[in-house]
Design an enzyme around this catalytic site. Sequence first.
Site, mmCIF file in Angstrom:
data_model
loop_
_atom_site.group_PDB
_atom_site.id
_atom_site.type_symbol
_atom_site.label_atom_id
_atom_site.label_comp_id
_atom_site.label_asym_id
_atom_site.label_seq_id
_atom_site.Cartn_x
_atom_site.Cartn_y
_atom_site.Cartn_z
ATOM 1 C CB CYS A 1 -0.991 -0.025 1.156
ATOM 2 S SG CYS A 1 -2.305 1.201 0.975
ATOM 3 C CG HIS B 1 -3.998 -3.289 2.898
ATOM 4 N ND1 HIS B 1 -3.002 -2.871 3.746
ATOM 5 C CD2 HIS B 1 -4.537 -2.172 2.365
ATOM 6 C CE1 HIS B 1 -2.929 -1.553 3.739
ATOM 7 N NE2 HIS B 1 -3.851 -1.098 2.909
ATOM 8 C CD GLU C 1 -1.979 -5.958 5.369
ATOM 9 O OE1 GLU C 1 -1.621 -6.370 4.251
ATOM 10 O OE2 GLU C 1 -2.057 -4.746 5.648
#
Lengths: 217, 257
Positions: free
Chosen positions: A84, A194, A196
């Site tokens: 990001c 993202h 994650e």
Amino acid sequence: MTQRVAVIDYGMGNLHSVASALEHVGASEVVVSHDPEAIAEADRVVFPGVGGIRDCMEAIRQLGCDQLLNQVLNVQRKPVLAICVGMQALMTRSEENDGVACLDRLPGQVVFFGESHQGEQGERLKVPHMGWNTVQPVGSHPLWQGIAPGTRFYFVHSYHVVPDDPAVVAGTFDYGLTGCAALSQDNLFATQFHPEKSHTAGLTLLKNFLNWDGTCS
Amino acid sequence: MALAKRIIPCLDVDQGRVVKGVNFVGIRDAGDPVEVARRYNDEGADEITFLDITASHEERDTTVNTVEQIAREVFIPLTVGGGIRSLQDIRAMLNAGADKVSINTAAIHHPELVSDASARFGSQCIVVAIDVKRVSGPGDPPRYELFTHGGRKPTGIEAVEWARRMAALGAGELLLTSMDRDGTRDGFELTITRAITDAVDIPVIASGGVGTLQHLADGVTQGGADAVLAASIFHFGEHTVGEAKAFMADQGIPMRL
């Protein structure tokens, strides 16, 4: 392959999510730090980022993370995953916060989606680009292994990356324009989304990162 | 392909337990928040919202602890709201692992908290929660105003104008709850949902009143919402998130399946 991962911490935002996700997919040790020695000991490095680019760049420079990143990428040549704002910080310059000079690791600009952003049929598209969008991998990078074209990843950003050299684009998304979802150059891979926060697909990508030797073939 | 519309199960948490009442009068206990969050993550939820409805500020540590546990196991975005009053509160939740923080009453008393917070942490993590009730009579032009204290206390603030103002101050997203519908299972209040989604350029989450899968679809197709939030239809095993997504996809709504 040992799985010791360093997450570069320059004091911006929550890095637990990245660390937890890396642990979840098998990292034996995750160090969240900006200490050059701790990072030198890691097998691979994650360069995250959340928040405004100006504050991020200030923190990156203040803590010497620019030199640290240079060391990791060019001297130690570890596999690096930027996420990001971490990806945006690698570019030459961002339009955000009235224009901010970035690290210029990859020549290119970070530009705003624009007011009154529209889709192909003239439909209004909201900014930030927030939510799950499909990603089309470009080429066959090891980090895309097991991830089908068109898989959805979680994005949240108002600015997007436009590299000078289109050859570094490793994945695209469509949101009123075809944007850069991922970049790749040598031992560096970067995502605008993202991983994650992208559930199974994101965890697969992170697992691929743990198994990556830092080459593109 | 368009951005997928999101389904967001909501955990209303009181003193460390998931609860959901009718019109905010608590009744049923739906379990351990970490367990419930994990289940929704596994079912394919696009995001999870955790609303701390504990009245007292002393329970804040419990909340931080629970958020930390959820964030360790849930790899989708997590929004935390309830009792957020200051930049320190926001920082504590983000540090605990929240991706976004929802500000409600504090935005009414101190609108500058929204601009300060979005400047400091980025608008992507600042959600403004707007609790509204219809105040116009039947037959009159619809007017909705903000209410606080679980819908009990009027503020006189008109909802659409407030939504525009919050967006201008840097909110990254709005969580719109109809206090008339919350807990009723009669469906979203679509009139105000549509008015607000048309009025702002930031994503809007519709909330309050979901009783059927069709209600979720209506929130998107008629209300124009970018995301739909529901609690009880998922908590008590009536529907899984997966069923809801399949149902909405069948109606032509782009979903992450």
